[in-house]
Design an enzyme around this catalytic site. Structure first.
Site, PDB file in Angstrom:
ATOM      1  N   ARG A   1       0.819  -1.205   0.000  1.00  0.00           N
ATOM      2  CA  ARG A   1       0.000   0.000   0.000  1.00  0.00           C
ATOM      3  C   ARG A   1       0.859   1.264   0.000  1.00  0.00           C
ATOM      4  NH1 ARG A   1      -1.636   2.473   4.444  1.00  0.00           N
ATOM      5  NH2 ARG A   1      -1.622   0.580   5.714  1.00  0.00           N
TER       6      ARG A   1
ATOM      7  N   ASP B   1      -6.222  18.719 -15.835  1.00  0.00           N
ATOM      8  CA  ASP B   1      -6.673  17.380 -16.208  1.00  0.00           C
ATOM      9  C   ASP B   1      -6.276  17.167 -17.667  1.00  0.00           C
ATOM     10  OD1 ASP B   1      -7.977  15.099 -17.015  1.00  0.00           O
ATOM     11  OD2 ASP B   1      -9.913  15.628 -16.132  1.00  0.00           O
TER      12      ASP B   1
ATOM     13  N   LYS C   1      -8.545   6.064 -19.974  1.00  0.00           N
ATOM     14  CA  LYS C   1      -8.975   6.499 -21.307  1.00  0.00           C
ATOM     15  C   LYS C   1      -7.840   6.437 -22.317  1.00  0.00           C
ATOM     16  CE  LYS C   1     -12.733   9.117 -19.227  1.00  0.00           C
ATOM     17  NZ  LYS C   1     -12.414   8.824 -17.808  1.00  0.00           N
TER      18      LYS C   1
END
Length: 299
Positions: A87, A214, A239
């Site tokens: 983690r 972004d 994407k």
């Protein structure tokens, strides 16, 4: 001083040889001598070469593997103290992050479980009363997260058409504006913002404000906002970065150590990618060779 001349005309030119310039018909082109102490500057690698070159000097495989090993483990024995729990750190993820930082023109990169997880990490830099300037055409998940922050966390959100910098300027105020959140192109209307112009103005007017971009709709192949003045760039690897069909991933990149450290603490909450492989998909087009990244989750 050195001089350069064209070579004599080859005999195969035949009658055209008469019009081919000879060394004596051209003036010499004088070039300054190179300083003896100077070293030749190596040309930067092109983007496709950087994508295909995955070596990481900090993550040398103990057996010299030519491909990145998958460390499919939750815990480590703490040898050398670098890794203890996946983690917080995993050699495979570290290798991927190093490679992503390189192609994003970044010093630091963090990979998370989705694009929205990336934005969530970034917005943890905000505190109640901070003001955020964002576009009026944003990804749906971004809109929902900003609305939640405004309603529950006391963050003030200003939505504006970022394609017109004159509409952004009046909202930027030193001591109030904490973040300017941009998409370019936007999703879904593909609006374009002048990232460099807005970044420069924000940094002059409100030096403490962060310009966040972004970059999902472009990927680092077509646009690298850190080179245009942005402070943080994030990407939904789901994407264009991977192909938008078989995985979910997010990337956060920056060049500031203080921002990277805050992001690291947030990522430690457990929204990191688990075990993954970095593969290279080569798409042949009639006008270019496009190399993109693909991350394969192995849970």
């Amino acid at each position: 001083m050195s001089a350069l001349f064209r070579k004599d005309a080859p005999e195969s030119l035949g009658s055209l040889a008469n019009i081919y310039p000879s060394p004596t018909s051209l003036p010499p082109l004088s070039l300054p001598d190179s300083p003896a102490s100077s070293k030749p500057r190596r040309r930067p690698y092109r983007f496709s070469t950087q994508c295909a070159t995955v070596d990481n000097p900090d993550e040398k495989d103990q057996y010299g593997s030519s491909s990145v090993p998958i460390y499919q483990t939750a815990t480590f024995k703490g040898i050398a103290g670098r890794y203890d729990y996946t983690r917080s750190g995993n050699p495979t993820r570290s290798h991927l992050q190093h490679h992503l930082a390189k192609i994003y023109s970044a010093q630091y990169a963090h990979t998370v479980s989705s694009g929205m997880a990336a934005l969530d990490v970034i917005t943890r830099l905000l505190k109640p009363g901070d003001e955020v300037i964002a576009g009026d055409d944003l990804y749906g998940g971004t809109n929902r997260l900003l609305s939640y922050l405004q309603e529950h966390n006391g963050v003030i959100i200003h939505h504006v058409d970022t394609t017109d910098p004159e509409l952004v300027v009046p909202l930027v105020q030193a001591g109030k504006t904490a973040m300017v959140l941009l998409e370019s192109p936007t999703n879904p209307l593909l609006k374009i913002a002048d990232l460099e112009l807005i970044s420069n103005y924000v940094h002059r007017t409100a030096p403490e404000a962060l310009v966040v971009v972004d970059n999902t709709m472009m990927s680092p192949y077509l646009q690298r906002p850190l080179e245009l003045g942005a402070d943080i760039v994030y990407d939904s690897g789901t994407k264009y970065l991977s192909g938008h069909h078989d995985l979910m991933a997010g990337v956060v990149t920056c060049n500031r150590k203080d921002i990277s450290e805050v992001s690291s603490h947030s990522i430690g909450l457990g929204i990191v990618m688990t075990f993954m492989i970095a593969n290279w998909l080569r798409y042949q087009r009639s006008w270019q060779r496009f190399i993109t990244l693909r991350f394969l989750f192995i849970a």
